[in-house]
Design a protein around this motif. Sequence first.
Motif, PDB file in Angstrom:
ATOM      1  N   ARG A 168       0.741  -0.985  -0.442  1.00  0.00           N
ATOM      2  CA  ARG A 168      -0.071  -0.181  -0.042  1.00  0.00           C
ATOM      3  C   ARG A 168       1.116   1.650   0.184  1.00  0.00           C
ATOM      4  N   SER A 169       1.012   1.797  -1.211  1.00  0.00           N
ATOM      5  CA  SER A 169       1.693   2.825  -1.312  1.00  0.00           C
ATOM      6  C   SER A 169       3.619   2.081  -0.942  1.00  0.00           C
ATOM      7  N   GLY A 170       3.546   0.876  -1.195  1.00  0.00           N
ATOM      8  CA  GLY A 170       5.501   0.241  -0.648  1.00  0.00           C
ATOM      9  C   GLY A 170       4.741  -0.730   0.041  1.00  0.00           C
ATOM     10  N   TRP A 171       5.985  -1.423   0.058  1.00  0.00           N
ATOM     11  CA  TRP A 171       5.015  -2.586   0.933  1.00  0.00           C
ATOM     12  C   TRP A 171       5.088  -2.503   3.005  1.00  0.00           C
ATOM     13  N   LYS A 172       4.525  -2.656   3.074  1.00  0.00           N
ATOM     14  CA  LYS A 172       4.940  -2.393   4.977  1.00  0.00           C
ATOM     15  C   LYS A 172       3.983  -3.306   5.420  1.00  0.00           C
ATOM     16  N   GLY A 173       4.596  -3.328   6.892  1.00  0.00           N
ATOM     17  CA  GLY A 173       4.339  -4.674   7.734  1.00  0.00           C
ATOM     18  C   GLY A 173       2.615  -4.452   7.832  1.00  0.00           C
ATOM     19  N   TYR A 174       2.501  -5.296   8.004  1.00  0.00           N
ATOM     20  CA  TYR A 174       0.819  -5.749   7.862  1.00  0.00           C
ATOM     21  C   TYR A 174       0.455  -6.372   9.656  1.00  0.00           C
ATOM     22  N   GLU A 175       0.344  -5.543  10.542  1.00  0.00           N
ATOM     23  CA  GLU A 175       0.262  -5.965  11.594  1.00  0.00           C
ATOM     24  C   GLU A 175      -1.546  -6.435  12.015  1.00  0.00           C
ATOM     25  N   GLY A 176      -1.551  -7.561  13.389  1.00  0.00           N
ATOM     26  CA  GLY A 176      -2.974  -7.277  13.684  1.00  0.00           C
ATOM     27  C   GLY A 176      -3.630  -8.834  13.184  1.00  0.00           C
ATOM     28  N   GLN A 177      -2.930  -9.391  12.217  1.00  0.00           N
ATOM     29  CA  GLN A 177      -3.657 -10.877  11.264  1.00  0.00           C
ATOM     30  C   GLN A 177      -2.843 -11.898  11.565  1.00  0.00           C
ATOM     31  N   PRO A 178      -3.753 -13.031  11.614  1.00  0.00           N
ATOM     32  CA  PRO A 178      -3.627 -14.337  11.714  1.00  0.00           C
ATOM     33  C   PRO A 178      -3.092 -14.731  10.453  1.00  0.00           C
ATOM     34  N   VAL A 179      -1.769 -15.600  11.305  1.00  0.00           N
ATOM     35  CA  VAL A 179      -0.743 -16.177   9.966  1.00  0.00           C
ATOM     36  C   VAL A 179      -0.869 -17.825  10.651  1.00  0.00           C
ATOM     37  N   THR A 197      -1.240 -17.728  14.586  1.00  0.00           N
ATOM     38  CA  THR A 197       0.031 -17.120  15.548  1.00  0.00           C
ATOM     39  C   THR A 197      -0.834 -15.735  14.539  1.00  0.00           C
ATOM     40  N   THR A 198      -0.931 -14.333  15.721  1.00  0.00           N
ATOM     41  CA  THR A 198      -0.430 -13.330  14.495  1.00  0.00           C
ATOM     42  C   THR A 198       0.096 -12.106  15.213  1.00  0.00           C
ATOM     43  N   THR A 199       0.163 -11.689  13.683  1.00  0.00           N
ATOM     44  CA  THR A 199       1.548 -10.470  13.401  1.00  0.00           C
ATOM     45  C   THR A 199       1.147  -9.082  14.447  1.00  0.00           C
ATOM     46  N   GLY A 200       2.251  -8.889  14.523  1.00  0.00           N
ATOM     47  CA  GLY A 200       3.243  -7.377  15.914  1.00  0.00           C
ATOM     48  C   GLY A 200       3.049  -6.755  14.954  1.00  0.00           C
ATOM     49  N   ARG A 201       3.987  -6.233  15.779  1.00  0.00           N
ATOM     50  CA  ARG A 201       4.364  -4.511  15.098  1.00  0.00           C
ATOM     51  C   ARG A 201       4.990  -4.587  13.613  1.00  0.00           C
ATOM     52  N   ASP A 202       4.851  -3.693  13.194  1.00  0.00           N
ATOM     53  CA  ASP A 202       5.578  -3.911  11.982  1.00  0.00           C
ATOM     54  C   ASP A 202       5.219  -5.577  10.756  1.00  0.00           C
ATOM     55  N   GLY A 203       4.162  -6.386  11.348  1.00  0.00           N
ATOM     56  CA  GLY A 203       3.601  -7.543  11.085  1.00  0.00           C
ATOM     57  C   GLY A 203       4.725  -8.471  11.096  1.00  0.00           C
ATOM     58  N   TRP A 204       5.035  -8.588  12.344  1.00  0.00           N
ATOM     59  CA  TRP A 204       6.149  -9.415  12.754  1.00  0.00           C
ATOM     60  C   TRP A 204       5.232 -10.498  13.406  1.00  0.00           C
ATOM     61  N   PHE A 205       5.701 -11.828  12.706  1.00  0.00           N
ATOM     62  CA  PHE A 205       5.538 -12.884  14.302  1.00  0.00           C
ATOM     63  C   PHE A 205       6.336 -14.313  14.596  1.00  0.00           C
ATOM     64  N   ARG A 206       5.276 -15.045  15.709  1.00  0.00           N
ATOM     65  CA  ARG A 206       6.452 -15.784  16.177  1.00  0.00           C
ATOM     66  C   ARG A 206       5.228 -16.806  17.164  1.00  0.00           C
ATOM     67  N   ALA A 207       6.032 -18.078  16.530  1.00  0.00           N
ATOM     68  CA  ALA A 207       5.478 -19.180  16.972  1.00  0.00           C
ATOM     69  C   ALA A 207       6.064 -20.676  17.827  1.00  0.00           C
ATOM     70  N   ARG A 208       6.120 -20.777  19.068  1.00  0.00           N
ATOM     71  CA  ARG A 208       6.849 -22.301  18.908  1.00  0.00           C
ATOM     72  C   ARG A 208       6.217 -23.210  19.265  1.00  0.00           C
ATOM     73  N   VAL A 209       6.799 -24.767  18.607  1.00  0.00           N
ATOM     74  CA  VAL A 209       5.586 -25.529  18.013  1.00  0.00           C
ATOM     75  C   VAL A 209       7.079 -26.667  18.165  1.00  0.00           C
ATOM     76  N   LYS A 210       6.449 -28.264  18.728  1.00  0.00           N
ATOM     77  CA  LYS A 210       7.026 -29.330  18.683  1.00  0.00           C
ATOM     78  C   LYS A 210       7.256 -30.615  17.122  1.00  0.00           C
ATOM     79  N   ALA A 211       8.429 -30.503  16.611  1.00  0.00           N
ATOM     80  CA  ALA A 211       9.002 -31.324  15.389  1.00  0.00           C
ATOM     81  C   ALA A 211       8.537 -32.839  15.985  1.00  0.00           C
ATOM     82  N   GLU A 212       7.972 -33.520  14.814  1.00  0.00           N
ATOM     83  CA  GLU A 212       8.160 -34.934  15.570  1.00  0.00           C
ATOM     84  C   GLU A 212       8.894 -35.540  14.761  1.00  0.00           C
ATOM     85  N   THR A 213       8.657 -35.113  13.006  1.00  0.00           N
ATOM     86  CA  THR A 213       8.887 -35.593  12.262  1.00  0.00           C
ATOM     87  C   THR A 213      10.012 -34.926  11.451  1.00  0.00           C
TER      88      THR A 213
END
Length: 457
Positions: A168-179, A197-213
């Motif tokens: 939107r008039s250049g690429w900007k972080g998209y906050e508050g969106q489900p990923v 998870t949900t994006t936070g400030r400037d569109g960053w997101f983070r989630a911790r998950v277990k790896a089984e395979t």
Amino acid sequence: MFHRIRAAVVALAVGAGALALAPAAGAAAAAAPDPELSKLSVSPDTLDVTAAPGRVTVTFDSVGYDTASIRWSGPGSPADASGPTKTGTSGDKTSWKASAVFDADNAGDWTVAVTARKSGIADNTNTATFKVTVKSKLDTKIVDFDADPDAVRRGGTITASGQLKLERSGWKGYEGQPVKITFRAKGTDAYAHITTTTTGRDGWFRARVKAETTGWWRAEFLGNDKANGSVSDSDGVSVGQADSPSRLSFDAYPEPVDKGDELNFKGTLQVLGGHGWDGRSGYRVSIQFRADGSRHWEHVTSAVTGRHGRYGADATAVTSGWWRAVFAGAHGVDGSTSSGDWVRVERPTPPPPPDKLSSSLVSFNAYPEPVKRGKWLHFKGRLLVNDGGWEGYEAQVGLYKWSKGKWRFVKTTWSNDNGYLHTKVKASTSGYWKFYFRGDSDAKADSSRKDYVKVKK
């Protein structure tokens, strides 16, 4: 010039009649200008309401009119319509302004009609056109996606992170969106939803998950009514054989224990194998302590497991609190923590102190007298104690000088085996000096006589 000459000729020709015409000519010269409606402007003439509603503003000027009205013609009805209102007057000219808000329900061609009015004068109407548009949804993209670490044991935790951006008039972080964080196991074709998870400030997101395979991880944004969905690049994580679980037994004793005494620890480290829980030797176990009222565990000592996984250690008891054993884990073996064992530390009743010997600082002398400033000033004396008779005593003695209304410490010296003392300092100012013995576990305190020394320039 021509009209002025003609008026003079007429006046001469008709005589007194010319006097009747004169007022009419003056009135014509002072008459108001013709009514006028001008400078109709619409801003913007194309309004994009894709991301949010927008406002259109209309401005115009009028001459000779008292009031004005506006009519919006197009799909639906605009919101927050206001005006026209006067924004300024300059001479005969009046400036006007009106506005309204449009959203996606108003998309299409619009006409705005402005009408100026005054009693006795015909209405004057001007029109202008503009367009309300809803473009296609905005584009998004997920960048910097990472599943970390790249290799874990089965059941281990990884962190999936990245950034959702909106164009939107250049690429900007998209906050508050489900990923969505999705996973595709090695040898399969479909990605399965693991968590959201949900994006936070400037569109960053983070989630911790277990790896089984082993497989590939990625992030997915499904889009919304304003933005298109997007999918990140995938990132592979290798999952190895799960570590074998371990367990610790632990005991701290004696309970209670006197402060300063030795506190002992023992226990066993076992690892689950093909034949059940077996003791394992050669592993290091940390002994930790958390004092009453604290939330933090501190490492105190450690031990290495021996035959059948047994271990033992000891530490000095200082205060009451909780003790435990912690095994950090090793290759192929998960770490573990024992249950806590609370130990009360008691303050032992001290035996009555023995009677201290009397002491005496004798033969104190400060010399030479007088002494020049900057030269060495010497001090001697002797420390005696009465242990069935007066005898020399080896101990630490302080040298003091009277200054500014109080005795001030200068330095420390030691008496020898026979109690004799000697030390020196550079002379600076005149004053009284003395030795002072604070006493110790065997002898009482005492102070020597004072000795005055004059210091000359």
